[in-house]
Scaffold this motif. Structure first.
Motif, PDB file in Angstrom:
ATOM      1  N   THR A 257      31.690 -25.518  -9.193  1.00 28.84           N
ATOM      2  CA  THR A 257      32.861 -26.161  -8.580  1.00 28.84           C
ATOM      3  C   THR A 257      32.776 -26.114  -7.063  1.00 28.84           C
ATOM      4  N   LEU A 258      32.334 -24.974  -6.539  1.00 33.28           N
ATOM      5  CA  LEU A 258      32.231 -24.823  -5.088  1.00 33.28           C
ATOM      6  C   LEU A 258      31.215 -25.793  -4.492  1.00 33.28           C
ATOM      7  N   VAL A 259      30.063 -25.962  -5.164  1.00 36.01           N
ATOM      8  CA  VAL A 259      29.061 -26.861  -4.602  1.00 36.01           C
ATOM      9  C   VAL A 259      29.516 -28.315  -4.676  1.00 36.01           C
ATOM     10  N   ILE A 260      30.256 -28.679  -5.708  1.00 37.15           N
ATOM     11  CA  ILE A 260      30.805 -30.040  -5.770  1.00 37.15           C
ATOM     12  C   ILE A 260      31.768 -30.267  -4.612  1.00 37.15           C
ATOM     13  N   ALA A 261      32.615 -29.279  -4.357  1.00 35.16           N
ATOM     14  CA  ALA A 261      33.575 -29.398  -3.249  1.00 35.16           C
ATOM     15  C   ALA A 261      32.857 -29.499  -1.910  1.00 35.16           C
ATOM     16  N   LEU A 262      31.798 -28.693  -1.722  1.00 35.76           N
ATOM     17  CA  LEU A 262      31.044 -28.748  -0.473  1.00 35.76           C
ATOM     18  C   LEU A 262      30.361 -30.105  -0.305  1.00 35.76           C
ATOM     19  N   GLY A 263      29.796 -30.628  -1.389  1.00 35.54           N
ATOM     20  CA  GLY A 263      29.160 -31.939  -1.318  1.00 35.54           C
ATOM     21  C   GLY A 263      30.152 -33.028  -0.964  1.00 35.54           C
ATOM     22  N   MET A 264      31.340 -32.953  -1.557  1.00 36.37           N
ATOM     23  CA  MET A 264      32.388 -33.932  -1.261  1.00 36.37           C
ATOM     24  C   MET A 264      32.789 -33.867   0.213  1.00 36.37           C
ATOM     25  N   CYS A 265      32.971 -32.643   0.720  1.00 34.34           N
ATOM     26  CA  CYS A 265      33.361 -32.468   2.123  1.00 34.34           C
ATOM     27  C   CYS A 265      32.263 -32.955   3.057  1.00 34.34           C
ATOM     28  N   GLU A 266      31.008 -32.620   2.735  1.00 33.81           N
ATOM     29  CA  GLU A 266      29.908 -33.030   3.602  1.00 33.81           C
ATOM     30  C   GLU A 266      29.814 -34.546   3.696  1.00 33.81           C
ATOM     31  N   MET A 267      29.859 -35.238   2.560  1.00 29.01           N
ATOM     32  CA  MET A 267      29.730 -36.692   2.579  1.00 29.01           C
ATOM     33  C   MET A 267      30.910 -37.345   3.312  1.00 29.01           C
ATOM     34  N   ALA A 268      32.119 -36.812   3.109  1.00 29.39           N
ATOM     35  CA  ALA A 268      33.292 -37.378   3.782  1.00 29.39           C
ATOM     36  C   ALA A 268      33.202 -37.182   5.291  1.00 29.39           C
ATOM     37  N   VAL A 269      32.804 -35.976   5.716  1.00 26.32           N
ATOM     38  CA  VAL A 269      32.690 -35.699   7.150  1.00 26.32           C
ATOM     39  C   VAL A 269      31.585 -36.546   7.768  1.00 26.32           C
ATOM     40  N   ARG A 270      30.471 -36.701   7.049  1.00 24.30           N
ATOM     41  CA  ARG A 270      29.388 -37.558   7.538  1.00 24.30           C
ATOM     42  C   ARG A 270      29.875 -38.997   7.735  1.00 24.30           C
ATOM     43  N   TYR A 271      30.639 -39.484   6.771  1.00 23.07           N
ATOM     44  CA  TYR A 271      31.141 -40.854   6.883  1.00 23.07           C
ATOM     45  C   TYR A 271      32.024 -41.013   8.121  1.00 23.07           C
TER      46      TYR A 271
END
Length: 514
Positions: A257-271
């Motif tokens: 769950t934590l890695v999914i959340a981190l991936g979501m945050c990373e992609m959103a911040v990158r965008y």
């Protein structure tokens, strides 16, 4: 309890060698008292290079908007560019001279690079020599340029002269509209040897028709937006499954769950980083720093998750035992190395760091990635062997599927690394710049794909014995007391007391399955 929480923050995952391609190109190129370097018989300074798309409106005077005449156009604009020569050079000139030293700004498309210099005249000179001037091939004291017969204004040449004995001169503000798609280079050149020691300061602004993002990375903004939605969808499906079987949740599910959340945050911040970059022409320092940090944490935790899952953590054994500290140490070292590399790649200016500096940071990350890969596969081999000996067919099938997915990922990674090396070796001048974005995009897709496989294999269900640990033999408890059952940490005495019961239950269940 403290060790359990610490491990929870460090064990997350998916794969392998992250992309080492950085995007240092900024659409606003700043020059801060940069020096010219000697090349052949010229003094040379690289002012920048970017992929630019053709303007939507070809004529500077036929504007798409009266309020913004450059709207929808690609251009390179010179903003407050100043050349400063040494006092010794200035004192050699007469105060009444109107032209006392020439600096040339030359813009060219990369395919026209042979039009600069004397290669077509069978000479290595960049600046016109008296012999070439006498033959009428060029103008003495200027860069040798062979004009394009189809477009006599290109390569574009902009001249700036020092006046009298002044030590500095400002370049006239000028905007060069780009009407053809291509990779464009900007050079500042000096042919007068008396201008040795001259420096440049100011900036140039490079813009595509729809924004300031360099053409080489512009497609990544849409890609990161797509990946944000993909992680959001994966997170939603995982959350629904998580809630449905919350009574059978193990610690490994929290880590996923934590890695999914981190991936979501990373992609959103990158965008949002790229969206801001596109509208302003500069990387927002705070947003970029967050994106780099999210990326480094995610890469570290993803590799740690692959490692501990390969060791059988939570499935074959309840703890990592005495190697916990070594796993955490490797994770900390990898995070520091990756963070340093990402900061240099994403926050550095194109002229700030040499290739040697970047290689110095790339090598440790590559070596640490190799350590992870070797450790992961050696651990997988031991785990599979252990499950075969115990004839635990359900878990053996689970790990065989995981091994197959990991092996496919490694093969794809090796193939892609080969393609990346071939691509970079055969495109040193970025002539294939419109394809460059697919290299970092592939690594993100591969990481997402492997995470999705882990989510499928270890999805919460009403049959947790398929993937969770059940004590079978007493020789596995040389650990540090970390339990993966949903009820928390159990003492060694409790485990030993229930060992026979769980072992028999597991044997009966295996017999039924067989």
């Amino acid at each position: 309890m403290g060790d359990n929480r610490l491990l929870g923050f460090c064990a997350i995952g998916f794969l392998l060698i992250g992309s080492l391609i950085g995007f240092a190109n900024a659409s606003i190129h700043d020059y801060k008292n940069e020096k010219f370097t000697v090349r052949a018989n010229a003094r040379f300074f690289h002012g920048g290079s970017e992929g630019l798309y053709a303007s939507k409106f070809q004529d500077l005077n036929s504007t798409s908007s009266l309020d913004n005449p450059l709207r929808g156009k690609s251009f390179i604009r010179f903003d407050d560019v100043t050349f400063v020569r040494t006092m010794e050079s200035a004192q050699k000139q007469n105060a009444m001279q109107s032209t006392a030293g020439l600096v040339e700004a030359i813009i060219l498309e990369v395919k026209d690079r042979e039009r600069i210099g004397g290669s077509f005249l069978k000479t290595e000179s960049i600046c016109c020599t008296p012999e070439l001037a006498d033959s009428g091939s060029c103008s003495l004291g200027e860069v040798i340029i062979r004009r394009d017969p189809n477009d006599p204004e290109w390569p574009r040449q902009i001249k700036t002269f020092f006046k009298g004995n002044k030590t500095q001169v400002n370049m006239s503000p000028e905007t060069v509209v780009i009407n053809k798609t291509g990779m464009y280079y900007l050079y500042f050149m000096i042919c007068d040897p008396e201008l040795d020691g001259t420096m440049i300061r100011g900036r140039t602004v490079w813009k595509n028709p729809d924004g300031y993002l360099p053409g080489k990375v512009a497609p990544l903004m849409k890609f990161f937006g797509f990946m944000s939605l993909a992680y959001l969808l994966l997170g939603l499906v995982w959350f629904l499954r998580f809630v449905q079987f919350w009574k059978d949740i193990i610690q490994l599910h929290y880590h996923i769950t934590l890695v999914i959340a981190l991936g979501m945050c990373e992609m959103a911040v990158r965008y949002f980083e790229y969206a801001n970059f596109d509208s302003t022409g500069r990387r927002p320092m705070d947003v970029t720093l967050w994106a780099v940090t999210f990326s480094s944490i995610k890469k570290t935790l993803s590799r740690l998750l692959l490692l501990v899952v390969s060791m059988g953590y939570g499935v074959v054994k309840p703890t990592l035992g005495g190697i916990t500290s070594r796993v955490l140490l490797l994770g900390v070292i990898y995070f520091v190395a990756t963070e340093a590399l990402e900061l240099v790649e994403h926050l550095g200016n194109i002229n700030d760091f040499s290739g040697k500096t970047l290689i110095f940071l790339v090598i440790p990350v590559a070596l640490l990635d190799a350590c992870f890969i070797l450790w992961i596969f050696s651990s997988l081999a031991r785990t599979l062997e252990k499950l075969q000996i115990k004839r635990n067919m359900a878990k053996l099938e689970l790990y065989r599927n995981f091994t197959n997915a990991l092996a496919i990922s490694v093969l794809l990674s090796i193939a892609w690394i080969g393609f990346e090396l071939y691509f970079n070796a055969n495109d040193p001048l970025s002539e294939l710049w419109r394809m460059a974005w697919i290299i970092p995009a592939f690594w993100n897709l591969l990481a997402f794909g492997l995470l999705a496989v882990i989510c499928i294999l270890w999805a919460p269900s009403n049959n947790p014995t398929r993937y969770s640990y059940l004590a079978e033999t007493g020789d596995e408890f040389e650990e540090e007391g970390i339990s993966l059952t949903g009820s928390g940490i159990k003492s060694t005495n409790d485990i030993e007391r229930n060992e026979l019961i769980y072992g028999l239950a597991d044997d009966v269940e295996e017999d039924k399955r067989e």
